[in-house]
Design a protein around this motif. Structure first.
Motif, short mmCIF file in Angstrom:
data_model
loop_
_atom_site.label_atom_id
_atom_site.label_comp_id
_atom_site.label_asym_id
_atom_site.label_seq_id
_atom_site.Cartn_x
_atom_site.Cartn_y
_atom_site.Cartn_z
N PRO A 160 0.81 -1.23 0.00
CA PRO A 160 0.00 0.00 0.00
C PRO A 160 0.85 1.28 0.00
CG PRO A 160 -0.85 -1.56 1.60
CD PRO A 160 0.46 -2.10 1.13
N ILE A 161 1.95 1.26 0.75
CA ILE A 161 2.81 2.44 0.77
C ILE A 161 3.43 2.68 -0.60
CG2 ILE A 161 4.97 3.39 1.71
CD1 ILE A 161 4.32 2.04 4.34
N GLY A 162 3.87 1.60 -1.25
CA GLY A 162 4.47 1.74 -2.57
C GLY A 162 3.49 2.19 -3.63
N MET A 163 2.20 1.87 -3.46
CA MET A 163 1.20 2.22 -4.46
C MET A 163 0.58 3.59 -4.24
SD MET A 163 -0.78 -1.45 -4.87
CE MET A 163 -1.91 -0.82 -6.11
N SER A 164 0.74 4.14 -3.04
CA SER A 164 0.11 5.44 -2.73
C SER A 164 1.18 6.46 -2.36
CB SER A 164 -0.88 5.27 -1.57
OG SER A 164 -1.33 6.52 -1.11
N ARG A 165 1.29 7.52 -3.15
CA ARG A 165 2.28 8.57 -2.87
C ARG A 165 1.97 9.27 -1.54
NH1 ARG A 165 5.93 11.07 -6.01
NH2 ARG A 165 5.10 10.01 -7.85
N LYS A 166 0.69 9.56 -1.31
CA LYS A 166 0.33 10.26 -0.08
C LYS A 166 0.63 9.41 1.15
CE LYS A 166 -3.30 13.21 -2.03
NZ LYS A 166 -4.74 13.57 -1.97
N LEU A 167 0.30 8.13 1.07
CA LEU A 167 0.58 7.24 2.19
C LEU A 167 2.08 7.12 2.43
CD1 LEU A 167 -0.61 5.34 4.31
CD2 LEU A 167 -0.56 3.50 2.62
N LYS A 168 2.85 7.09 1.37
CA LYS A 168 4.30 7.01 1.50
C LYS A 168 4.87 8.26 2.14
CE LYS A 168 8.51 5.86 -1.04
NZ LYS A 168 9.08 5.46 -2.35
N GLU A 169 4.39 9.43 1.73
CA GLU A 169 4.85 10.68 2.31
C GLU A 169 4.51 10.77 3.79
OE1 GLU A 169 3.06 13.65 -0.09
OE2 GLU A 169 4.48 13.43 -1.75
N PHE A 170 3.41 10.15 4.18
CA PHE A 170 2.97 10.21 5.57
C PHE A 170 3.73 9.22 6.45
CE2 PHE A 170 0.17 8.45 8.88
CZ PHE A 170 -0.03 9.58 9.65
N SER A 171 3.92 7.99 5.95
CA SER A 171 4.44 6.92 6.80
C SER A 171 5.93 6.64 6.65
CB SER A 171 3.67 5.62 6.52
OG SER A 171 3.82 5.25 5.15
N PHE A 172 6.49 6.89 5.48
CA PHE A 172 7.87 6.50 5.23
C PHE A 172 8.87 7.22 6.15
CE2 PHE A 172 11.84 6.35 2.69
CZ PHE A 172 11.98 4.97 2.63
N PRO A 173 8.69 8.54 6.44
CA PRO A 173 9.63 9.19 7.36
C PRO A 173 9.69 8.53 8.74
CG PRO A 173 8.37 10.84 6.17
CD PRO A 173 7.75 9.51 5.85
N VAL A 174 8.53 8.05 9.22
CA VAL A 174 8.51 7.38 10.53
C VAL A 174 9.29 6.07 10.46
CG1 VAL A 174 7.02 6.36 12.28
CG2 VAL A 174 6.28 8.40 11.05
N LEU A 175 9.07 5.32 9.38
CA LEU A 175 9.79 4.06 9.21
C LEU A 175 11.29 4.30 9.06
CD1 LEU A 175 7.33 2.31 6.72
CD2 LEU A 175 7.68 1.74 9.13
N GLU A 176 11.67 5.37 8.41
CA GLU A 176 13.08 5.68 8.22
C GLU A 176 13.76 6.10 9.51
OE1 GLU A 176 15.53 5.85 5.30
OE2 GLU A 176 14.20 4.13 5.42
N ILE A 177 12.99 6.64 10.45
CA ILE A 177 13.55 6.97 11.77
C ILE A 177 13.85 5.69 12.55
CG2 ILE A 177 13.03 8.01 14.01
CD1 ILE A 177 11.44 10.16 12.48
#
Length: 200
Positions: free
Chosen positions: A70-87
């Motif tokens: 879902p994160i890979g398919m949705s740009r908005k979801l990626k922008e929201f969740s990926f920074p948290v995962l990267e931390i």
């Protein structure tokens, strides 16, 4: 094959000239292997460690795919969740050990959790990389021909991301064995890591 032979040759040479005073050489390891394998808890230790590895790995695969797609398919979801995962991602799995001991009610769950952490992020990152690497023209062509979401997922995204996913799985299974050995040394009372620590 040649590289492996050279490695063992250098190891044995270093042992012979006294550079590895504490570490046994390959010949000594081979000579001592039957006695070690005849120990009553040897096969049980392998079994216990393998169960932790594959349980943690299986949970990581399921969650990484469920979250990563879902994160890979949705740009908005990626922008929201990926920074948290990267931390969270750069934190070594074993750094979670003190919190895990407090959070989980048993050492078994602690070791499985740490194994899961070791596998989760390599799989997740490779899923995202696989989806990102798909040529946008394939997606645009499929949409222009009337492909629905299911068709787009199964015909474009899955085949495009599979090579990267398998790379992530290969990396993850190697990391899980490293993590489980260290976790068993720190908080286990059985398994290969515990056996290694007791032997030391």
């Amino acid at each position: 094959m040649l590289g492996i032979l050279i490695f063992f040759g250098i190891w044995q040479l270093a042992r012979s000239i006294g550079l590895l005073a504490v570490l046994p050489g390959p010949i000594e390891v081979i000579e001592g292997a039957p006695a070690m394998m005849s120990q009553a808890n040897y096969l049980l230790s392998w079994s216990n460690s393998a169960k932790r590895v594959f349980l943690g790995f299986a949970i990581a695969v399921v969650l990484a795919i469920a979250i990563g797609v879902p994160i890979g398919m949705s740009r908005k979801l990626k922008e929201f969740s990926f920074p948290v995962l990267e931390i969270i991602r750069p934190i070594p799995p074993l750094a979670w050990l003190p919190i895990s001991i407090l959070f989980w009610p048993s050492s078994e769950l602690t070791m499985v959790f740490l194994t899961f952490l070791g596998a989760f992020f390599p799989i997740l990152i490779n899923i995202l990389a696989g989806i990102d690497s798909i040529d946008i023209r394939y997606i645009q062509a499929a949409l222009s021909l009337g492909a629905g979401k299911n068709t787009l997922f199964w015909k474009i995204l899955v085949p495009g991301a599979l090579p990267s996913l398998f790379t992530g799985l290969t990396i993850a299974i190697a990391i899980t064995w490293e993590v489980v050995i260290a976790a068993e040394m720190a908080s286990g009372d059985n398994g290969l890591g515990y056996m290694t620590w007791q032997s030391y």
